[in-house]
Write a protein that holds these residues in place. Structure first.
Motif, short mmCIF file in Angstrom:
data_model
loop_
_atom_site.label_atom_id
_atom_site.label_comp_id
_atom_site.label_asym_id
_atom_site.label_seq_id
_atom_site.Cartn_x
_atom_site.Cartn_y
_atom_site.Cartn_z
N SER A 26 -7.20 61.78 -8.72
CA SER A 26 -5.81 61.96 -9.13
C SER A 26 -5.70 61.76 -10.64
N PRO A 27 -4.71 62.40 -11.27
CA PRO A 27 -4.59 62.26 -12.73
C PRO A 27 -4.13 60.87 -13.15
N ASN A 28 -3.31 60.18 -12.28
CA ASN A 28 -2.82 58.84 -12.61
C ASN A 28 -3.45 57.82 -11.68
N ARG A 29 -3.54 56.59 -12.18
CA ARG A 29 -4.13 55.54 -11.38
C ARG A 29 -3.45 54.21 -11.69
N ARG A 30 -3.26 53.41 -10.65
CA ARG A 30 -2.65 52.09 -10.83
C ARG A 30 -3.72 51.06 -11.15
N VAL A 31 -3.41 50.21 -12.13
CA VAL A 31 -4.30 49.15 -12.53
C VAL A 31 -3.84 47.86 -11.86
N ASP A 32 -4.64 47.32 -10.96
CA ASP A 32 -4.29 46.11 -10.22
C ASP A 32 -4.94 44.90 -10.87
N MET A 33 -4.07 43.94 -11.31
CA MET A 33 -4.56 42.72 -11.95
C MET A 33 -3.81 41.52 -11.39
N VAL A 34 -4.46 40.39 -11.40
CA VAL A 34 -3.86 39.13 -10.92
C VAL A 34 -4.05 38.08 -12.01
N PHE A 35 -2.95 37.39 -12.36
CA PHE A 35 -2.98 36.31 -13.37
C PHE A 35 -2.39 35.05 -12.74
N GLY A 36 -3.05 33.93 -12.92
CA GLY A 36 -2.57 32.67 -12.37
C GLY A 36 -2.08 31.72 -13.47
N VAL A 37 -0.99 31.00 -13.19
CA VAL A 37 -0.47 29.98 -14.11
C VAL A 37 -0.37 28.66 -13.35
N GLY A 38 -0.24 27.60 -14.12
CA GLY A 38 -0.19 26.30 -13.48
C GLY A 38 1.14 26.05 -12.77
N TYR A 39 1.10 25.11 -11.80
CA TYR A 39 2.32 24.80 -11.06
C TYR A 39 3.38 24.17 -11.98
N GLY A 40 2.99 23.57 -13.08
CA GLY A 40 3.97 22.94 -13.96
C GLY A 40 4.48 23.87 -15.06
N ASP A 41 4.02 25.12 -15.11
CA ASP A 41 4.44 26.05 -16.16
C ASP A 41 5.73 26.77 -15.76
N ASP A 42 6.40 27.32 -16.79
CA ASP A 42 7.66 28.05 -16.60
C ASP A 42 7.33 29.45 -16.07
N LEU A 43 7.72 29.72 -14.82
CA LEU A 43 7.39 31.01 -14.21
C LEU A 43 8.14 32.16 -14.87
N ASP A 44 9.44 31.93 -15.22
CA ASP A 44 10.22 33.01 -15.84
C ASP A 44 9.62 33.40 -17.18
N LYS A 45 9.20 32.38 -17.94
CA LYS A 45 8.60 32.65 -19.24
C LYS A 45 7.29 33.42 -19.08
N ALA A 46 6.49 33.04 -18.10
CA ALA A 46 5.22 33.72 -17.87
C ALA A 46 5.46 35.18 -17.45
N GLN A 47 6.46 35.41 -16.59
CA GLN A 47 6.75 36.77 -16.14
C GLN A 47 7.25 37.63 -17.29
N ALA A 48 8.08 37.03 -18.16
CA ALA A 48 8.59 37.78 -19.31
C ALA A 48 7.44 38.19 -20.23
N ILE A 49 6.49 37.28 -20.44
CA ILE A 49 5.35 37.62 -21.29
C ILE A 49 4.55 38.77 -20.69
N LEU A 50 4.28 38.72 -19.38
CA LEU A 50 3.52 39.79 -18.72
C LEU A 50 4.26 41.13 -18.82
N GLU A 51 5.58 41.12 -18.59
CA GLU A 51 6.35 42.37 -18.67
C GLU A 51 6.34 42.95 -20.07
N ARG A 52 6.44 42.07 -21.08
CA ARG A 52 6.43 42.55 -22.47
C ARG A 52 5.09 43.18 -22.83
N ILE A 53 4.02 42.53 -22.45
CA ILE A 53 2.69 43.07 -22.77
C ILE A 53 2.48 44.42 -22.09
N VAL A 54 2.89 44.54 -20.85
CA VAL A 54 2.69 45.79 -20.10
C VAL A 54 3.52 46.92 -20.70
#
Length: 503
Positions: free
Chosen positions: A399-427
């Motif tokens: 196929s001409p397009n392909r999905r890139v599957d990645m998994v990133f883990g953060v600590g239980y004490g880290d800010d999840l919203d902040k981590a998600q915002a960083i991932l969305e910005r980079i992508v």
């Protein structure tokens, strides 16, 4: 049609066309009779040639033996005469010496008598030497006469041999002419056999006879005669000249069909590339190669016909062997069938990265037996088509397009919203990430040691690894700058102290 044995073959074929099977059988027997008569003439002249050779050899041998005997007798006579003269001279010298010795022993001989006897002895010795010289001269003269007679006899023998050789050469030329006529008769007889066979006749016996009486007979024991026979055959219009023309036609036809195959192959490649986008590259390559090979095969058949090779039995033998070969090559035939299935269903094409037959790599080429795959570490793998079609085929670049599957883990004490915002910005900021479909960034799992985010952007298939590596690197740097930890697997061990019970 046997009224004119020199009738052109194409004219004869036209005359044979309206005849029935029974009439053709009569014609076949008549032409076989002509061939038989010509072969009889050739056999008779060949017997005559051999007889002439034998007589010539016997005559020469007899002459040589006669010369040898006469020479031996003359030589023995000369030697005997010379020996007798030498013995006589030697005896005279011995007598003179004996007389001289007896005179010296006498006491009453005078000085004058002694002088006379000395002169007599000298004269006897001179006569003896003269006799020896005369005997030697006579011997040399006799030997010269013997040599002259031997030379004359040798010349006569050479003349006889030359005469015999001329006669044999004339007969060999006559034989070559008869063999040329026989070739023409055999060609016309074969034309009759072909027409008879087409109308249901069975000329197998006649064909065997024609094969048996054809060909060139060479006596390798006689080098000169063999060379003359070959030379006459080469100069014959129905022999060497004919085969030279046939060989030239054979090579010219092969060259013409080879050029034709290349030209048509290129035209087919161009036509398939421009006209039919639905065909895969593998199918286009297969069709192009198949057309080239078919044209070359036709060229070989036509060229063999130019060499006057009967290709009918060859094709029949190939057909008969096909059944046996089918059983012997069952595995190869299975690969052949699976190769056709791959070409028909097109699960991949040249240049695709696939996982098939236990091999992962880029498809280089495909034939009806195997597929060539080059692995990422540049190894060339030849995979049987049976292994590919009989298993799971994964076309990574299908196929001409392909999905890139990645998994990133953060600590239980880290800010999840902040981590998600960083991932969305980079992508979203990466230039090779597609806007549609939209990338997905979600909290996916509460793992043993981390909270795991899935990050699934879409990109062009060719940019897959560039996006994967770039986003991974960017996430690590951004998490470090934001103070977000990337935990590694860990285990907490809790120790509880238990007091011992008093007995």
């Amino acid at each position: 049609t046997v009224g004119d044995p020199t009738i052109p073959v194409d004219h004869l074929e036209l005359l044979l066309r309206p005849l029935t099977k029974e009439e053709l059988a009569v014609e076949a027997a008549a032409w076989i009779g002509l061939v038989k008569g010509k072969v009889q003439e050739i056999s008779e002249i060949e017997i005559e040639i051999r007889t002439q050779k034998q007589l010539s050899e016997e005559t020469v041998d007899a002459a040589k033996q006669e010369v040898k005997a006469v020479t031996a007798e003359a030589k023995a006579a000369v030697e005997e005469e010379a020996k007798a003269a030498a013995d006589e001279a030697k005896a005279a010298v011995e007598e003179a010496k004996a007389a001289s010795e007896s005179t010296e022993a006498g006491t009453a001989a005078s000085e004058a008598t002694a002088t006379s006897e000395a002169e007599t002895e000298a004269a006897a010795e001179a006569e003896a030497e003269a006799a020896l010289e005369a005997a030697e001269a006579a011997k040399e003269a006799a030997e010269a006469q013997i040599k002259a007679a031997k030379a004359a006899a040798d010349e006569e023998i050479q003349a006889q041999k030359a005469t015999a050789a001329e006669a044999i050469a004339a007969m060999i030329k006559q034989k070559a002419a008869l063999e040329s006529e026989r070739v023409g008769l055999v060609d016309r007889a074969n034309a009759v056999m072909n027409a008879w066979e087409k109308k249901g006749g069975d000329p197998s016996t006649e064909r065997l006879y024609l094969v048996a009486v054809s060909g060139l007979t060479v006596d390798v024991k006689d080098v000169s005669s063999a060379w003359l026979t070959i030379t006459e055959w080469v100069k014959s219009p129905e022999g060497g000249i004919r085969w030279v023309f046939n060989l030239v036609k054979f090579l010219a036809i092969l060259l013409a069909f080879w050029i034709l195959a290349r030209v048509i192959g290129k035209l087919v490649d161009r036509g398939l590339s421009m006209g039919s986008q639905s065909l895969s590259m593998l199918m286009r390559q297969f069709l192009s190669k198949a057309i080239r090979r078919v044209i070359i095969a036709i060229g070989v058949i036509v060229a063999l016909a130019a060499l006057e090779v009967n290709i009918g039995p060859i094709l029949a033998a190939i057909g008969a062997l096909g059944f046996v070969v089918g059983f012997a090559l069952q595995g190869s035939l299975s690969n052949f069938a699976n190769g056709l299935m791959i070409l028909g269903y097109r699960p991949f094409d040249v240049g695709d990265f696939v996982e098939a037959g236990g091999v992962a790599g880029t498809v280089e080429s495909l034939n009806l037996v195997s597929t060539t795959i080059k692995t990422p570490d540049n190894k060339v793998m030849i995979v049987p088509n049976n292994s590919i079609w009989g298993g799971i085929i994964t076309n990574v670049t299908g196929s001409p397009n392909r999905r890139v599957d990645m998994v990133f883990g953060v600590g239980y004490g880290d800010d999840l919203d902040k981590a998600q915002a960083i991932l969305e910005r980079i992508v979203t900021e990466h230039p090779k990430v597609l806007k549609t479909p939209e990338p997905v960034v979600r909290v996916n799992e509460l793992g043993d040691s981390s909270v795991n985010f899935i990050c699934r952007p879409w990109t062009m298939t060719s940019d897959y690894w560039d996006v994967y590596w770039a986003i991974t690197r960017s996430v690590k740097r951004a998490f470090d700058e934001a103070g977000i930890s990337i935990p590694y697997p860990q285990t907490d061990v809790h120790l509880h102290q238990v007091e011992a019970n008093n007995a």
